[in-house]
Design a protein around this motif. Structure first.
Motif, PDB file in Angstrom:
ATOM      1  N   ASP A 154      -0.267  37.447  40.571  1.00 46.81           N
ATOM      2  CA  ASP A 154      -1.501  36.841  40.660  1.00 46.81           C
ATOM      3  C   ASP A 154      -1.852  35.863  39.617  1.00 46.81           C
ATOM      4  OD1 ASP A 154      -2.183  38.578  38.815  1.00 46.81           O
ATOM      5  OD2 ASP A 154      -3.508  39.823  39.934  1.00 46.81           O
ATOM      6  N   GLY A 155      -1.113  35.962  38.483  1.00 45.67           N
ATOM      7  CA  GLY A 155      -1.362  34.796  37.471  1.00 45.67           C
ATOM      8  C   GLY A 155      -2.180  35.601  36.253  1.00 45.67           C
ATOM      9  N   GLY A 156      -2.590  36.931  36.459  1.00 44.29           N
ATOM     10  CA  GLY A 156      -3.005  37.405  35.439  1.00 44.29           C
ATOM     11  C   GLY A 156      -2.106  37.785  34.315  1.00 44.29           C
ATOM     12  N   GLU A 157      -2.727  37.545  33.000  1.00 41.00           N
ATOM     13  CA  GLU A 157      -1.943  37.794  31.955  1.00 41.00           C
ATOM     14  C   GLU A 157      -2.115  38.987  30.722  1.00 41.00           C
ATOM     15  OE1 GLU A 157      -0.498  33.901  30.044  1.00 41.00           O
ATOM     16  OE2 GLU A 157      -2.048  34.798  28.309  1.00 41.00           O
ATOM     17  N   ILE A 158      -1.280  39.774  30.559  1.00 42.37           N
ATOM     18  CA  ILE A 158      -1.347  41.103  29.654  1.00 42.37           C
ATOM     19  C   ILE A 158      -0.713  40.631  28.322  1.00 42.37           C
ATOM     20  CG2 ILE A 158      -0.793  43.462  29.328  1.00 42.37           C
ATOM     21  CD1 ILE A 158      -0.816  43.648  32.210  1.00 42.37           C
ATOM     22  N   SER A 159      -1.491  40.860  27.190  1.00 46.19           N
ATOM     23  CA  SER A 159      -0.729  40.660  25.976  1.00 46.19           C
ATOM     24  C   SER A 159      -0.014  42.013  25.427  1.00 46.19           C
ATOM     25  CB  SER A 159      -1.666  40.235  24.892  1.00 46.19           C
ATOM     26  OG  SER A 159      -2.247  38.989  25.087  1.00 46.19           O
ATOM     27  N   PHE A 160       1.180  41.780  24.904  1.00 41.79           N
ATOM     28  CA  PHE A 160       1.783  43.180  24.224  1.00 41.79           C
ATOM     29  C   PHE A 160       1.911  42.892  22.589  1.00 41.79           C
ATOM     30  CE2 PHE A 160       5.175  40.547  26.095  1.00 41.79           C
ATOM     31  CZ  PHE A 160       6.149  40.513  25.094  1.00 41.79           C
ATOM     32  N   ASP A 161       2.337  43.812  21.947  1.00 40.24           N
ATOM     33  CA  ASP A 161       2.837  43.952  20.536  1.00 40.24           C
ATOM     34  C   ASP A 161       4.201  44.092  20.468  1.00 40.24           C
ATOM     35  OD1 ASP A 161      -0.052  43.468  19.592  1.00 40.24           O
ATOM     36  OD2 ASP A 161      -0.209  45.688  19.563  1.00 40.24           O
ATOM     37  N   VAL A 162       4.766  43.462  19.293  1.00 40.11           N
ATOM     38  CA  VAL A 162       6.278  43.623  19.033  1.00 40.11           C
ATOM     39  C   VAL A 162       6.333  43.657  17.673  1.00 40.11           C
ATOM     40  CG1 VAL A 162       6.776  41.323  19.534  1.00 40.11           C
ATOM     41  CG2 VAL A 162       8.768  43.278  19.706  1.00 40.11           C
ATOM     42  N   ASP A 163       7.351  44.384  17.011  1.00 42.97           N
ATOM     43  CA  ASP A 163       7.574  44.163  15.659  1.00 42.97           C
ATOM     44  C   ASP A 163       8.028  42.987  15.485  1.00 42.97           C
ATOM     45  OD1 ASP A 163       8.241  45.636  12.686  1.00 42.97           O
ATOM     46  OD2 ASP A 163      10.171  44.599  13.499  1.00 42.97           O
TER      47      ASP A 163
END
Length: 201
Positions: A154-163
């Motif tokens: 639906d175009g929604g965005e989620i941010s994530f962390d990565v080393d």
């Protein structure tokens, strides 16, 4: 190792918690040291009956998810023994990203070494992606490692962390050997210097 930059593909929902490495690839298939061919037996006991026929209710046997490249999983994914065959089987099947609220440490580390991006998210974000993944053939999401974002259908965005170091290695397709070869010039210079200063060694 293949580079991981941006992946757009079907996400398969697997909400079961505590999926261990023996469920991912049963010990009977650990007789090989090759990384290829193991995908055929990924989740073997959940995918197949004893006679070898498919279990139609298992998610990866359903038509919409046969080409899944992303797995949205329950908590504590990859627990159990430390077998590296588990990420080998996942990668060989065609899955390059696993999303969960938590992973077993050794499995988590082995994913990065084999070109798989494991993403840890809060439960509410995993629940949202699990719902997205339940849309079948329309369960297409995009994972962008450079921007560290996941974009849903639906175009929604989620941010994530990565080393940062692991991110660098995935973006450039560097496993442990590749990281060493990045320093090949320094290694050659050292070896040359040692040969000149200690020719008897």
């Amino acid at each position: 190792m293949d580079k991981f930059e941006k992946l757009t593909g079907i996400a398969a929902p697997m909400p079961l918690v505590n999926i261990d490495t023996d469920m991912i690839i049963p010990k009977v298939f650990l007789k090989t040291i090759k990384r290829s061919g193991l995908g055929a037996n990924l989740f073997d006991e959940m995918r197949f009956e004893r006679d070898g026929s498919e279990k139609p209710d298992f998610v990866l046997n359903q038509p919409a998810y046969r080409e899944a490249q992303i797995l949205v999983a329950g908590d504590n994914f990859g627990c159990g023994s430390s077998r590296e065959h588990a990420p080998w089987a996942i990668k060989d099947f065609g899955i390059s990203c696993v999303i969960s609220t938590s992973f077993a440490d050794i499995f988590f580390n082995n994913c990065f070494k084999n070109g798989i991006l494991p993403i840890v998210l809060p439960q509410e974000d995993v629940d949202k992606l699990m719902d997205d993944a339940s849309r079948g053939a329309n369960a297409v999401i995009t994972v962008d490692l450079e921007s560290q974002t996941i974009t849903g259908p639906d175009g929604g965005e989620i941010s994530f962390d990565v080393d940062p170091h692991r991110k660098h290695c995935l973006l450039n397709g560097l496993d442990d050997i590749g990281q060493t070869l990045e320093k090949a010039a320094s290694i050659d210079a050292f070896e040359s210097g040692m040969a000149n200063s200690r020719p008897w060694v």
